[in-house]
Design a protein around this motif. Structure first.
Motif, short mmCIF file in Angstrom:
data_model
loop_
_atom_site.label_atom_id
_atom_site.label_comp_id
_atom_site.label_asym_id
_atom_site.label_seq_id
_atom_site.Cartn_x
_atom_site.Cartn_y
_atom_site.Cartn_z
N THR A 122 0.84 -1.20 0.00
CA THR A 122 0.00 0.00 0.00
C THR A 122 0.87 1.25 0.00
OG1 THR A 122 -1.69 -1.18 1.26
CG2 THR A 122 -1.86 1.22 1.18
N LEU A 123 0.71 2.07 -1.05
CA LEU A 123 1.49 3.29 -1.23
C LEU A 123 0.59 4.51 -1.08
CD1 LEU A 123 4.26 4.54 -2.20
CD2 LEU A 123 3.27 4.51 -4.50
N ALA A 124 0.93 5.39 -0.14
CA ALA A 124 0.26 6.70 -0.03
C ALA A 124 1.19 7.72 -0.68
CB ALA A 124 0.02 7.05 1.44
N TYR A 125 0.66 8.60 -1.53
CA TYR A 125 1.53 9.47 -2.31
C TYR A 125 0.92 10.85 -2.56
CZ TYR A 125 -1.56 8.02 -6.13
OH TYR A 125 -2.66 7.77 -6.91
N VAL A 126 1.80 11.77 -2.94
CA VAL A 126 1.40 13.08 -3.43
C VAL A 126 1.88 13.18 -4.88
CG1 VAL A 126 1.38 14.22 -1.19
CG2 VAL A 126 3.50 14.16 -2.52
N ARG A 127 1.18 13.98 -5.67
CA ARG A 127 1.50 14.13 -7.09
C ARG A 127 1.48 15.60 -7.46
NH1 ARG A 127 1.19 10.72 -11.00
NH2 ARG A 127 -0.17 9.23 -9.96
N GLY A 128 2.36 16.00 -8.37
CA GLY A 128 2.35 17.37 -8.87
C GLY A 128 2.96 17.44 -10.25
N GLY A 129 2.54 18.43 -11.05
CA GLY A 129 3.13 18.55 -12.38
C GLY A 129 2.41 19.51 -13.29
N TYR A 130 2.57 19.25 -14.57
CA TYR A 130 2.08 20.11 -15.65
C TYR A 130 0.83 19.49 -16.28
CZ TYR A 130 1.89 21.79 -20.50
OH TYR A 130 1.47 22.28 -21.70
N SER A 131 -0.10 20.36 -16.69
CA SER A 131 -1.30 19.90 -17.37
C SER A 131 -1.60 20.82 -18.55
CB SER A 131 -2.50 19.88 -16.41
OG SER A 131 -3.63 19.31 -17.04
N ASN A 132 -2.11 20.24 -19.63
CA ASN A 132 -2.52 21.00 -20.79
C ASN A 132 -3.89 20.48 -21.21
OD1 ASN A 132 -2.78 20.92 -23.96
ND2 ASN A 132 -1.53 22.69 -23.46
N THR A 133 -4.82 21.41 -21.45
CA THR A 133 -6.16 21.00 -21.88
C THR A 133 -6.55 21.74 -23.14
OG1 THR A 133 -8.45 20.63 -21.15
CG2 THR A 133 -7.43 22.69 -20.47
N LEU A 134 -7.26 21.07 -24.02
CA LEU A 134 -7.80 21.68 -25.23
C LEU A 134 -9.22 22.12 -24.89
CD1 LEU A 134 -7.56 22.33 -28.26
CD2 LEU A 134 -8.44 20.02 -28.72
N VAL A 135 -9.51 23.40 -25.10
CA VAL A 135 -10.80 23.97 -24.71
C VAL A 135 -11.43 24.69 -25.89
CG1 VAL A 135 -11.96 25.59 -23.16
CG2 VAL A 135 -10.01 24.27 -22.34
N GLY A 136 -12.69 24.38 -26.14
CA GLY A 136 -13.47 25.13 -27.12
C GLY A 136 -14.24 26.22 -26.39
N ALA A 137 -14.41 27.36 -27.04
CA ALA A 137 -15.16 28.47 -26.44
C ALA A 137 -16.11 29.04 -27.49
CB ALA A 137 -14.21 29.56 -25.95
N ASN A 138 -17.31 29.41 -27.04
CA ASN A 138 -18.29 30.05 -27.90
C ASN A 138 -18.79 31.31 -27.24
OD1 ASN A 138 -18.55 27.00 -28.61
ND2 ASN A 138 -19.54 28.07 -30.30
N ILE A 139 -18.84 32.39 -28.02
CA ILE A 139 -19.52 33.62 -27.61
C ILE A 139 -20.44 33.97 -28.77
CG2 ILE A 139 -19.31 36.04 -26.92
CD1 ILE A 139 -16.50 35.45 -25.94
N GLY A 140 -21.74 33.80 -28.58
CA GLY A 140 -22.68 33.98 -29.68
C GLY A 140 -22.38 32.97 -30.77
#
Length: 196
Positions: A122-140
């Motif tokens: 059993t391993l208890a851990y912490v995680r950290g790092g980089y994230s990138n997300t592709l996001v669509g946006a609409n205005i009208g």
């Protein structure tokens, strides 16, 4: 962005090849691949997009599914460090207020983790790092799609079920905010890994 992903995947693969076979006798040392899924909440307040400030203040919940690969090493008795690359996809991501909408699509995470073996399995851990997300946006009637860079922080527990299979449960917070806008993500993820 692609060069960062390729470099991380190559580093994980190189570490896996370079590891001595004897290391696999340790319960959390070696390469792994897996699948995961869980709950995701996106919380936005006037996020900046390629269209400018998107007039939206809303929270949305959805499910998410993904795959991951990585490498762990027990560097000291009971102390494990590792690296992980993953891709996740929300199940239903579009939300908005009639005037504006946001559509998170896929996310790519590159993270490091450090953990403590509470028991040999059993391993208890912490995680950290980089994230990138592709996001669509609409205005009208206007639409844009762009990548957002952010950072993630979280923690969890992983348990060996057999010599080769482990299960995990973790929480993550990711911040994609830019400027005065807010774009936060909370996730609770469960996963199963196969260890080589």
């Amino acid at each position: 962005m692609k060069s960062v992903i390729y470099t991380a995947v190559a580093a994980v693969a190189l570490a896996a090849v370079a590891a001595p076979a004897a290391a696999n006798a340790q319960s959390f040392t070696g390469p792994f691949v897996g699948v995961q899924g869980g709950w995701e909440e996106n919380d936005v307040r006037n996020p900046g997009t390629a269209l400018g400030v998107t007039p939206l203040a809303q929270t949305s919940d959805t499910g998410t599914l993904g795959v991951f690969m990585g490498y762990d090493h027990e560097v000291y008795p009971r102390i494990v460090v590792g690296a992980q690359a993953e891709v996740n996809f929300p199940i239903s991501s579009r939300f908005g207020n009639g005037l504006a909408a946001i559509s998170p699509k896929r996310s790519v995470d590159l993270s490091l983790r450090a953990g403590y073996l509470v028991t040999p399995k059993t391993l208890a851990y912490v995680r950290g790092g980089y994230s990138n997300t592709l996001v669509g946006a609409n205005i009208g009637n206007l639409h844009s799609s762009d990548d957002r860079d952010g950072w993630l922080l979280g923690g969890g527990v992983e348990r060996k079920l057999t010599d080769k299979v482990s299960a995990r449960l973790e929480y993550r917070y990711t911040d994609f905010s830019e400027g005065n806008g807010k774009f936060d993500r909370h996730q609770i993820m469960a996963g199963v890994a196969y260890r080589f």
